[in-house]
Design an enzyme around this catalytic site. Sequence first.
Site, PDB file in Angstrom:
ATOM      1  N   GLY A 156     -15.148  -5.612   5.215  1.00 34.08           N
ATOM      2  CA  GLY A 156     -15.839  -6.762   4.647  1.00 34.08           C
ATOM      3  C   GLY A 156     -16.668  -7.413   5.747  1.00 34.08           C
ATOM      4  O   GLY A 156     -16.236  -7.492   6.889  1.00 34.08           O
ATOM      5  N   TYR A 207      28.239  16.187  30.289  1.00 35.57           N
ATOM      6  CA  TYR A 207      28.112  15.451  29.033  1.00 35.57           C
ATOM      7  C   TYR A 207      29.246  14.447  28.945  1.00 35.57           C
ATOM      8  O   TYR A 207      30.430  14.828  28.945  1.00 35.57           O
ATOM      9  CB  TYR A 207      28.162  16.396  27.818  1.00 35.57           C
ATOM     10  CG  TYR A 207      28.244  15.617  26.519  1.00 35.57           C
ATOM     11  CD1 TYR A 207      27.186  14.792  26.135  1.00 35.57           C
ATOM     12  CD2 TYR A 207      29.382  15.659  25.712  1.00 35.57           C
ATOM     13  CE1 TYR A 207      27.267  14.025  24.981  1.00 35.57           C
ATOM     14  CE2 TYR A 207      29.460  14.898  24.546  1.00 35.57           C
ATOM     15  CZ  TYR A 207      28.398  14.087  24.189  1.00 35.57           C
ATOM     16  OH  TYR A 207      28.474  13.326  23.052  1.00 35.57           O
ATOM     17  N   GLU A 259     -17.596  -7.574   0.673  1.00 39.26           N
ATOM     18  CA  GLU A 259     -16.959  -6.266   0.824  1.00 39.26           C
ATOM     19  C   GLU A 259     -18.034  -5.195   0.972  1.00 39.26           C
ATOM     20  O   GLU A 259     -19.108  -5.285   0.376  1.00 39.26           O
ATOM     21  CB  GLU A 259     -16.069  -5.977  -0.387  1.00 39.26           C
ATOM     22  CG  GLU A 259     -14.776  -6.790  -0.375  1.00 39.26           C
ATOM     23  CD  GLU A 259     -14.003  -6.634   0.922  1.00 39.26           C
ATOM     24  OE1 GLU A 259     -13.483  -5.539   1.170  1.00 39.26           O
ATOM     25  OE2 GLU A 259     -13.921  -7.604   1.700  1.00 39.26           O
ATOM     26  N   GLY A 318      -5.355  -5.447  -5.958  1.00 38.00           N
ATOM     27  CA  GLY A 318      -6.191  -6.092  -4.946  1.00 38.00           C
ATOM     28  C   GLY A 318      -5.416  -7.037  -4.051  1.00 38.00           C
ATOM     29  O   GLY A 318      -4.287  -7.425  -4.365  1.00 38.00           O
ATOM     30  N   ARG A 370      -2.719   8.386   3.050  1.00 38.45           N
ATOM     31  CA  ARG A 370      -3.378   9.159   4.103  1.00 38.45           C
ATOM     32  C   ARG A 370      -2.465   9.443   5.309  1.00 38.45           C
ATOM     33  O   ARG A 370      -2.823  10.205   6.196  1.00 38.45           O
ATOM     34  CB  ARG A 370      -4.665   8.463   4.553  1.00 38.45           C
ATOM     35  CG  ARG A 370      -5.792   8.718   3.552  1.00 38.45           C
ATOM     36  CD  ARG A 370      -7.107   8.231   4.096  1.00 38.45           C
ATOM     37  NE  ARG A 370      -7.201   6.782   4.059  1.00 38.45           N
ATOM     38  CZ  ARG A 370      -7.998   6.071   4.852  1.00 38.45           C
ATOM     39  NH1 ARG A 370      -8.739   6.668   5.767  1.00 38.45           N
ATOM     40  NH2 ARG A 370      -8.050   4.759   4.748  1.00 38.45           N
ATOM     41  N   SER A 429      39.376  21.231  39.766  1.00 36.03           N
ATOM     42  CA  SER A 429      38.179  21.873  39.209  1.00 36.03           C
ATOM     43  C   SER A 429      38.535  22.930  38.179  1.00 36.03           C
ATOM     44  O   SER A 429      39.515  23.649  38.331  1.00 36.03           O
ATOM     45  CB  SER A 429      37.394  22.564  40.326  1.00 36.03           C
ATOM     46  OG  SER A 429      36.923  21.611  41.216  1.00 36.03           O
ATOM     47  N   ASN A 440     -14.420  -8.583   8.730  1.00 37.43           N
ATOM     48  CA  ASN A 440     -13.171  -9.237   8.355  1.00 37.43           C
ATOM     49  C   ASN A 440     -11.978  -8.408   8.804  1.00 37.43           C
ATOM     50  O   ASN A 440     -11.811  -7.266   8.399  1.00 37.43           O
ATOM     51  CB  ASN A 440     -13.147  -9.395   6.825  1.00 37.43           C
ATOM     52  CG  ASN A 440     -11.860 -10.023   6.323  1.00 37.43           C
ATOM     53  OD1 ASN A 440     -11.206 -10.775   7.049  1.00 37.43           O
ATOM     54  ND2 ASN A 440     -11.499  -9.721   5.090  1.00 37.43           N
ATOM     55  N   ASN A 494      34.629   9.290  40.043  1.00 40.38           N
ATOM     56  CA  ASN A 494      33.638  10.327  40.329  1.00 40.38           C
ATOM     57  C   ASN A 494      33.822  11.466  39.335  1.00 40.38           C
ATOM     58  O   ASN A 494      34.912  12.014  39.208  1.00 40.38           O
ATOM     59  CB  ASN A 494      33.843  10.842  41.750  1.00 40.38           C
ATOM     60  CG  ASN A 494      32.758  11.834  42.138  1.00 40.38           C
ATOM     61  OD1 ASN A 494      31.725  11.449  42.691  1.00 40.38           O
ATOM     62  ND2 ASN A 494      32.981  13.099  41.845  1.00 40.38           N
ATOM     63  N   GLY A 497       0.823  -1.218   0.000  1.00 42.95           N
ATOM     64  CA  GLY A 497       0.000   0.000   0.000  1.00 42.95           C
ATOM     65  C   GLY A 497       0.851   1.260   0.000  1.00 42.95           C
ATOM     66  O   GLY A 497       1.969   1.270   0.500  1.00 42.95           O
TER      67      GLY A 497
HETATM   68  C1  UD1 Z   1      -9.509  -5.309   3.378  1.00 45.68           C
HETATM   69  C2  UD1 Z   1     -10.466  -6.495   3.195  1.00 45.68           C
HETATM   70  C3  UD1 Z   1     -11.709  -6.263   4.057  1.00 45.68           C
HETATM   71  C4  UD1 Z   1     -11.320  -6.079   5.507  1.00 45.68           C
HETATM   72  C5  UD1 Z   1     -10.302  -4.961   5.635  1.00 45.68           C
HETATM   73  C6  UD1 Z   1      -9.752  -4.940   7.043  1.00 45.68           C
HETATM   74  C7  UD1 Z   1     -10.153  -7.362   0.941  1.00 45.68           C
HETATM   75  C8  UD1 Z   1     -10.689  -7.385  -0.446  1.00 45.68           C
HETATM   76  N1  UD1 Z   1     -10.814  -6.617   1.808  1.00 45.68           N
HETATM   77  O1  UD1 Z   1     -10.172  -4.188   2.831  1.00 45.68           O
HETATM   78  O2  UD1 Z   1     -12.581  -7.359   3.950  1.00 45.68           O
HETATM   79  O3  UD1 Z   1     -12.446  -5.824   6.297  1.00 45.68           O
HETATM   80  O4  UD1 Z   1      -9.186  -5.156   4.754  1.00 45.68           O
HETATM   81  O5  UD1 Z   1      -8.946  -3.835   7.233  1.00 45.68           O
HETATM   82  O6  UD1 Z   1      -9.180  -8.027   1.217  1.00 45.68           O
HETATM   83  N2  UD1 Z   1      -2.602  -4.392  -0.391  1.00 45.68           N
HETATM   84  C9  UD1 Z   1      -1.558  -4.669  -1.231  1.00 45.68           C
HETATM   85  N3  UD1 Z   1      -1.778  -4.695  -2.582  1.00 45.68           N
HETATM   86  C10 UD1 Z   1      -3.004  -4.474  -3.118  1.00 45.68           C
HETATM   87  C11 UD1 Z   1      -4.073  -4.179  -2.230  1.00 45.68           C
HETATM   88  C12 UD1 Z   1      -3.826  -4.156  -0.883  1.00 45.68           C
HETATM   89  O7  UD1 Z   1      -0.431  -4.897  -0.784  1.00 45.68           O
HETATM   90  O8  UD1 Z   1      -3.120  -4.533  -4.331  1.00 45.68           O
HETATM   91  C13 UD1 Z   1      -2.347  -4.378   1.062  1.00 45.68           C
HETATM   92  C14 UD1 Z   1      -2.469  -2.982   1.646  1.00 45.68           C
HETATM   93  O9  UD1 Z   1      -1.201  -2.368   1.732  1.00 45.68           O
HETATM   94  C15 UD1 Z   1      -3.017  -3.273   3.039  1.00 45.68           C
HETATM   95  C16 UD1 Z   1      -3.808  -4.545   2.858  1.00 45.68           C
HETATM   96  O10 UD1 Z   1      -3.350  -5.156   1.674  1.00 45.68           O
HETATM   97  O11 UD1 Z   1      -1.991  -3.533   3.980  1.00 45.68           O
HETATM   98  C17 UD1 Z   1      -5.331  -4.323   2.787  1.00 45.68           C
HETATM   99  O12 UD1 Z   1      -5.627  -3.474   1.696  1.00 45.68           O
HETATM  100  P1  UD1 Z   1      -6.727  -2.347   1.816  1.00 45.68           P
HETATM  101  O13 UD1 Z   1      -6.771  -1.606   0.543  1.00 45.68           O
HETATM  102  O14 UD1 Z   1      -6.527  -1.557   3.065  1.00 45.68           O
HETATM  103  O15 UD1 Z   1      -8.049  -3.222   1.956  1.00 45.68           O
HETATM  104  P2  UD1 Z   1      -9.433  -2.769   2.544  1.00 45.68           P
HETATM  105  O16 UD1 Z   1     -10.237  -2.133   1.466  1.00 45.68           O
HETATM  106  O17 UD1 Z   1      -9.239  -2.040   3.806  1.00 45.68           O
END
Ligand code: UD1
Length: 451
Positions: free
Chosen positions: A144, A352, A158, A83, A18, A409, A173, A363, A14
């Site tokens: 999810g 220091y 989701e 994803g 933010r 001193s 989830n 000392n 990711g």
């Molecule tokens: C995901 C879950 C959701 C769950 C939530 C919990 C899925 C589809 N959804 O949603 O059910 O409730 O987390 O926080 O799994 N990441 C990658 N590569 C990608 C996409 C994501 O490395 O292509 C990593 C992100 O860096 C992150 C994690 O996977 O650490 C989750 O991704 P994020 O986009 O936060 O998923 P959510 O929409 O929050």
Amino acid sequence: MTARSSLTIVLAAGEGTRMRSSLPKVLHPVAGQSLLAHVLAAAPQGTGTSLAVVIGPDHAAVADEARRIRPDTLTFVQAERLGTAHAVLAAREAIARGADDLLIAFGDTPLISAGTFERLRAPLASGAALAALGFRAADPTGYGRFIVDGDRLVAIREHADASTDERKITLCNAGVMALDGRRALAILDKIGKANSKGEYYLTDAVGIVRQQGWEAMVVETSEDEVRGINTKAQLADAEGVMQARLRRAAMDAGVTLIAPETVYLAADTTFGKDVTIEPFVVIGPGVSIADGTVIHSFSHIVETSLGKNVSIGPYARLRPGTSLGDGARIGNFVETKAATLEAGVKVNHLSYIGDATVGANSNIGAGTITCNYDGFKKHKTLIGKGAFVGTNSSLVAPVKIGDGAYIGSGSVITKDVPDDAMALERNQQTIREGGAARYREMKTGKKKSEG
Ligand code: UD1
Ligand code: MG
């Protein structure tokens, strides 16, 4: 403990936009360690376990951090974020090695515990193809939702794809999933992207498992354990949860914390018996504290080893590379860095001590400064055993003060002082009898007798 082998894949590709930071999200610290370090520490360790981290392009620093924590960690780059299932498959090569249990976790969920990973593995050992970690969300928006039948999982929907009724479900989830290692690739390869986001959802693994007639199980945990971090405010919330845990664990191990909520600990702080920490103390990474040591208020300590019955502060700053022997005392407004102070050394006020060694029972008087930096390089000050450094001395490094030596001193010491020698470096004092009275007269134009 299970004898089954495991592969843990941590998703960390990711962007973390933010966080509004140039640092990759999973490298931000909680309790002195990166988010990634916390997750990797909770993953199964030891023989028969392996770790993989999926990172984004240009995130070499994340790979470095993963290998710093465990050198044999495999890293895989997910070039495009398509994803969570797509991210898992970036580590296809590792999955294909066929560990018994495949565990998937998110790198931005640092509060997960080792016990929870073990609880997720249990259903696999009993033949389930999948186990997913759920929690009761105070506000389920965005998560999810678990559609269940008893403790069996039917589907994960989701938020974006859920119906109005499904959105009322609060069992959500957490994102941590365990898959039977031998069936994992067959399951993951069937995941498509026919959903509202057009992403490969890992959560679709549940439906696929069910279609095969295999079992998918739910394991529940508390929301506190699975808080994900997307913003600096959430980072601070996680810090709060982690600090509460660390303080509690320290007190359970016998540490006296007079005002626990004011003391900051690091995840790797270690304590002996009968340690006392007064209010408002900050302990950073790499600190070990032996039996009977007391840390007084407003002290700040990082990468330091404290022997037995040591006393620190109030208002002491111990920087990386400090090592204090048994019974050493560091008082108020003393700073140390890369300094070894042997047993019984006293540095009680306003000093220091950097790039230095101080032998047992020496000392160091108030206001002593080791002048370790010449503007270009750092140099060492070596002080022997049982030495006495008088107040307000400057020790200009490189310099060596012998065992039992005595520094008068106010001296500026630039040459080595042999064992048992006395070194004095200051001008002769002059006395002018009546001089003060004459000075006042001159300033006020009055003789004392007239006043
Ligand atoms: C995901 C879950 C959701 C769950 C939530 C919990 C899925 C589809 N959804 O949603 O059910 O409730 O987390 O926080 O799994 N990441 C990658 N590569 C990608 C996409 C994501 O490395 O292509 C990593 C992100 O860096 C992150 C994690 O996977 O650490 C989750 O991704 P994020 O986009 O936060 O998923 P959510 O929409 O929050
Ligand atoms: Mg998320």
